[in-house]
Every structure is written in structure tokens, then in C-alpha cells.
Design a protein around this motif. Structure first.
Motif, PDB file in Angstrom:
ATOM      1  N   PRO A 280     -23.227 122.590 -74.807  1.00 49.69           N
ATOM      2  CA  PRO A 280     -21.850 122.750 -74.325  1.00 49.69           C
ATOM      3  C   PRO A 280     -21.229 124.104 -74.657  1.00 49.69           C
ATOM      4  CG  PRO A 280     -21.940 121.226 -76.176  1.00 49.69           C
ATOM      5  CD  PRO A 280     -23.357 121.565 -75.820  1.00 49.69           C
ATOM      6  N   ALA A 281     -21.777 124.830 -75.623  1.00 50.48           N
ATOM      7  CA  ALA A 281     -21.189 126.120 -75.984  1.00 50.48           C
ATOM      8  C   ALA A 281     -21.300 127.138 -74.851  1.00 50.48           C
ATOM      9  CB  ALA A 281     -21.861 126.674 -77.234  1.00 50.48           C
ATOM     10  N   GLY A 282     -22.301 127.005 -74.001  1.00 48.21           N
ATOM     11  CA  GLY A 282     -22.477 127.947 -72.906  1.00 48.21           C
ATOM     12  C   GLY A 282     -21.815 127.519 -71.618  1.00 48.21           C
ATOM     13  N   ALA A 283     -21.203 126.325 -71.609  1.00 45.52           N
ATOM     14  CA  ALA A 283     -20.613 125.810 -70.376  1.00 45.52           C
ATOM     15  C   ALA A 283     -19.371 126.595 -69.954  1.00 45.52           C
ATOM     16  CB  ALA A 283     -20.278 124.336 -70.526  1.00 45.52           C
ATOM     17  N   LEU A 284     -18.517 126.933 -70.893  1.00 43.55           N
ATOM     18  CA  LEU A 284     -17.290 127.655 -70.547  1.00 43.55           C
ATOM     19  C   LEU A 284     -17.588 129.058 -70.016  1.00 43.55           C
ATOM     20  CD1 LEU A 284     -14.216 127.719 -70.384  1.00 43.55           C
ATOM     21  CD2 LEU A 284     -14.208 128.533 -72.748  1.00 43.55           C
ATOM     22  N   PRO A 285     -18.437 129.847 -70.693  1.00 47.40           N
ATOM     23  CA  PRO A 285     -18.753 131.165 -70.114  1.00 47.40           C
ATOM     24  C   PRO A 285     -19.408 131.067 -68.744  1.00 47.40           C
ATOM     25  CG  PRO A 285     -19.448 131.096 -72.395  1.00 47.40           C
ATOM     26  CD  PRO A 285     -19.024 129.710 -72.027  1.00 47.40           C
ATOM     27  N   ALA A 286     -20.259 130.055 -68.560  1.00 47.93           N
ATOM     28  CA  ALA A 286     -20.913 129.892 -67.265  1.00 47.93           C
ATOM     29  C   ALA A 286     -19.896 129.526 -66.191  1.00 47.93           C
ATOM     30  CB  ALA A 286     -22.001 128.834 -67.346  1.00 47.93           C
ATOM     31  N   ALA A 287     -18.963 128.642 -66.512  1.00 46.61           N
ATOM     32  CA  ALA A 287     -17.939 128.254 -65.538  1.00 46.61           C
ATOM     33  C   ALA A 287     -17.055 129.445 -65.179  1.00 46.61           C
ATOM     34  CB  ALA A 287     -17.094 127.114 -66.091  1.00 46.61           C
ATOM     35  N   LEU A 288     -16.676 130.225 -66.172  1.00 50.13           N
ATOM     36  CA  LEU A 288     -15.869 131.420 -65.898  1.00 50.13           C
ATOM     37  C   LEU A 288     -16.655 132.439 -65.081  1.00 50.13           C
ATOM     38  CD1 LEU A 288     -14.068 131.881 -69.330  1.00 50.13           C
ATOM     39  CD2 LEU A 288     -13.091 131.052 -67.183  1.00 50.13           C
ATOM     40  N   ALA A 289     -17.950 132.557 -65.385  1.00 48.29           N
ATOM     41  CA  ALA A 289     -18.795 133.488 -64.627  1.00 48.29           C
ATOM     42  C   ALA A 289     -18.904 133.061 -63.168  1.00 48.29           C
ATOM     43  CB  ALA A 289     -20.182 133.579 -65.256  1.00 48.29           C
ATOM     44  N   VAL A 290     -19.055 131.767 -62.926  1.00 50.59           N
ATOM     45  CA  VAL A 290     -19.148 131.281 -61.542  1.00 50.59           C
ATOM     46  C   VAL A 290     -17.837 131.527 -60.805  1.00 50.59           C
ATOM     47  CG1 VAL A 290     -19.384 129.218 -60.112  1.00 50.59           C
ATOM     48  CG2 VAL A 290     -20.971 129.606 -61.998  1.00 50.59           C
ATOM     49  N   LEU A 291     -16.716 131.251 -61.447  1.00 46.22           N
ATOM     50  CA  LEU A 291     -15.420 131.498 -60.806  1.00 46.22           C
ATOM     51  C   LEU A 291     -15.218 132.990 -60.515  1.00 46.22           C
ATOM     52  CD1 LEU A 291     -13.066 129.074 -62.756  1.00 46.22           C
ATOM     53  CD2 LEU A 291     -13.846 128.867 -60.398  1.00 46.22           C
ATOM     54  N   GLY A 292     -15.560 133.821 -61.483  1.00 46.80           N
ATOM     55  CA  GLY A 292     -15.450 135.266 -61.273  1.00 46.80           C
ATOM     56  C   GLY A 292     -16.378 135.753 -60.182  1.00 46.80           C
ATOM     57  N   TRP A 293     -17.582 135.171 -60.142  1.00 50.30           N
ATOM     58  CA  TRP A 293     -18.554 135.539 -59.122  1.00 50.30           C
ATOM     59  C   TRP A 293     -18.026 135.206 -57.723  1.00 50.30           C
ATOM     60  CZ3 TRP A 293     -21.368 132.330 -55.782  1.00 50.30           C
ATOM     61  CH2 TRP A 293     -22.380 132.957 -55.065  1.00 50.30           C
ATOM     62  N   VAL A 294     -17.455 134.026 -57.575  1.00 44.84           N
ATOM     63  CA  VAL A 294     -16.906 133.633 -56.269  1.00 44.84           C
ATOM     64  C   VAL A 294     -15.810 134.614 -55.844  1.00 44.84           C
ATOM     65  CG1 VAL A 294     -15.551 131.867 -55.071  1.00 44.84           C
ATOM     66  CG2 VAL A 294     -17.517 131.199 -56.446  1.00 44.84           C
ATOM     67  N   ALA A 295     -14.945 134.963 -56.777  1.00 46.40           N
ATOM     68  CA  ALA A 295     -13.851 135.889 -56.453  1.00 46.40           C
ATOM     69  C   ALA A 295     -14.382 137.266 -56.063  1.00 46.40           C
ATOM     70  CB  ALA A 295     -12.896 135.999 -57.629  1.00 46.40           C
ATOM     71  N   VAL A 296     -15.315 137.791 -56.852  1.00 45.38           N
ATOM     72  CA  VAL A 296     -15.818 139.142 -56.584  1.00 45.38           C
ATOM     73  C   VAL A 296     -16.666 139.177 -55.321  1.00 45.38           C
ATOM     74  CG1 VAL A 296     -17.329 140.955 -57.482  1.00 45.38           C
ATOM     75  CG2 VAL A 296     -15.648 139.902 -58.966  1.00 45.38           C
TER      76      VAL A 296
ATOM     77  N   LEU B  98     -12.905 145.616 -62.387  1.00 44.88           N
ATOM     78  CA  LEU B  98     -12.698 144.773 -63.571  1.00 44.88           C
ATOM     79  C   LEU B  98     -13.743 143.661 -63.625  1.00 44.88           C
ATOM     80  CD1 LEU B  98     -10.888 144.205 -66.011  1.00 44.88           C
ATOM     81  CD2 LEU B  98      -9.498 142.771 -64.525  1.00 44.88           C
ATOM     82  N   GLY B  99     -14.008 143.042 -62.488  1.00 47.81           N
ATOM     83  CA  GLY B  99     -15.033 141.996 -62.439  1.00 47.81           C
ATOM     84  C   GLY B  99     -16.409 142.542 -62.774  1.00 47.81           C
ATOM     85  N   THR B 100     -16.722 143.725 -62.275  1.00 45.02           N
ATOM     86  CA  THR B 100     -18.011 144.345 -62.557  1.00 45.02           C
ATOM     87  C   THR B 100     -18.156 144.657 -64.037  1.00 45.02           C
ATOM     88  OG1 THR B 100     -18.044 145.299 -60.340  1.00 45.02           O
ATOM     89  CG2 THR B 100     -19.517 146.271 -61.966  1.00 45.02           C
ATOM     90  N   ALA B 101     -17.099 145.155 -64.650  1.00 50.27           N
ATOM     91  CA  ALA B 101     -17.145 145.437 -66.085  1.00 50.27           C
ATOM     92  C   ALA B 101     -17.335 144.151 -66.891  1.00 50.27           C
ATOM     93  CB  ALA B 101     -15.869 146.151 -66.521  1.00 50.27           C
ATOM     94  N   GLY B 102     -16.655 143.087 -66.489  1.00 59.09           N
ATOM     95  CA  GLY B 102     -16.823 141.810 -67.171  1.00 59.09           C
ATOM     96  C   GLY B 102     -18.231 141.264 -67.033  1.00 59.09           C
TER      97      GLY B 102
END
Length: 100
Positions: A41-57, A83-87
Motif C-alpha cells: 500500500p505504500a506505493g499506491a498513493l504515488p502510483a495513483a498521483l502518477a496516473v492522474l498526472g499522466w492523464v493530464a499531461v 511542471l508535469g515533466t519535472a515531477g
């Protein structure tokens, strides 16, 4: 004398650059999702944020690449993609350091 300019291959190079950006971000998202699936579960939040950021970018990249040659001079689009690319670059480095 005509005032129009011939863009040559510039629009095609720009489209390819936007596609490379989206492809690189896709790889980072896949690695983050892999970490979430194997790391608990520790990697779930970064993965969810990454997917959301990926969809936006990717949405911004697609819109931006489809309007190349037209009036595609949106002021905030480039800043958001930057900003998304840097993240994603930071997330990629963290994933590499973690050994994924």
C-alpha cells in the motif's frame, strides 16, 4: 513579396517531441504502477498521483500536438507540461534509486 512563411518540417518535429514526452511519462507511470502492485500500500498513493498526472499531461500533449501550426501559443499549457515533466523526472529518479 509574400508575408507567409514556410514552416518546413518544424510542425512535424514538434509533434514528434510531444509524442516522445508522452511516451517517456508513460514508462514512468508503468514503473510506478508496478511498484504499487508489488510494493504494497505504500506505493499506491504515488502510483495513483502518477496516473492522474499522466492523464493530464498526455491530454495537454495531445491537444498541443494536434494544434501545431495553428495558433497554439497557450501560455499556461507549456508551464503545466513543464511542471508535469519535472515531477515525472523526479519520480523516475526515485524509482531508479529504489531499484524498480
Amino acid at each position: 513579396m509574400s508575408a507567409t512563411r514556410d514552416p518546413g518540417l518544424q510542425p512535424e518535429r514538434t509533434r514528434l517531441a510531444w509524442r516522445r514526452t508522452a511516451l517517456a511519462m508513460t514508462v514512468v507511470v508503468l514503473l510506478a504502477v508496478r511498484l504499487a502492485l508489488t510494493g504494497g500500500p505504500a506505493g499506491a498513493l504515488p502510483a495513483a498521483l502518477a496516473v492522474l498526472g499522466w492523464v493530464a499531461v498526455v491530454t495537454l500533449c495531445w491537444r498541443r500536438s494536434s494544434t501545431v501550426g495553428a495558433a497554439a501559443r497557450g501560455g499556461r499549457t507549456l508551464a503545466l507540461v513543464g511542471l508535469g515533466t519535472a515531477g515525472f523526472a523526479l519520480l523516475g529518479v526515485l524509482l531508479v534509486l529504489r531499484g524498480v
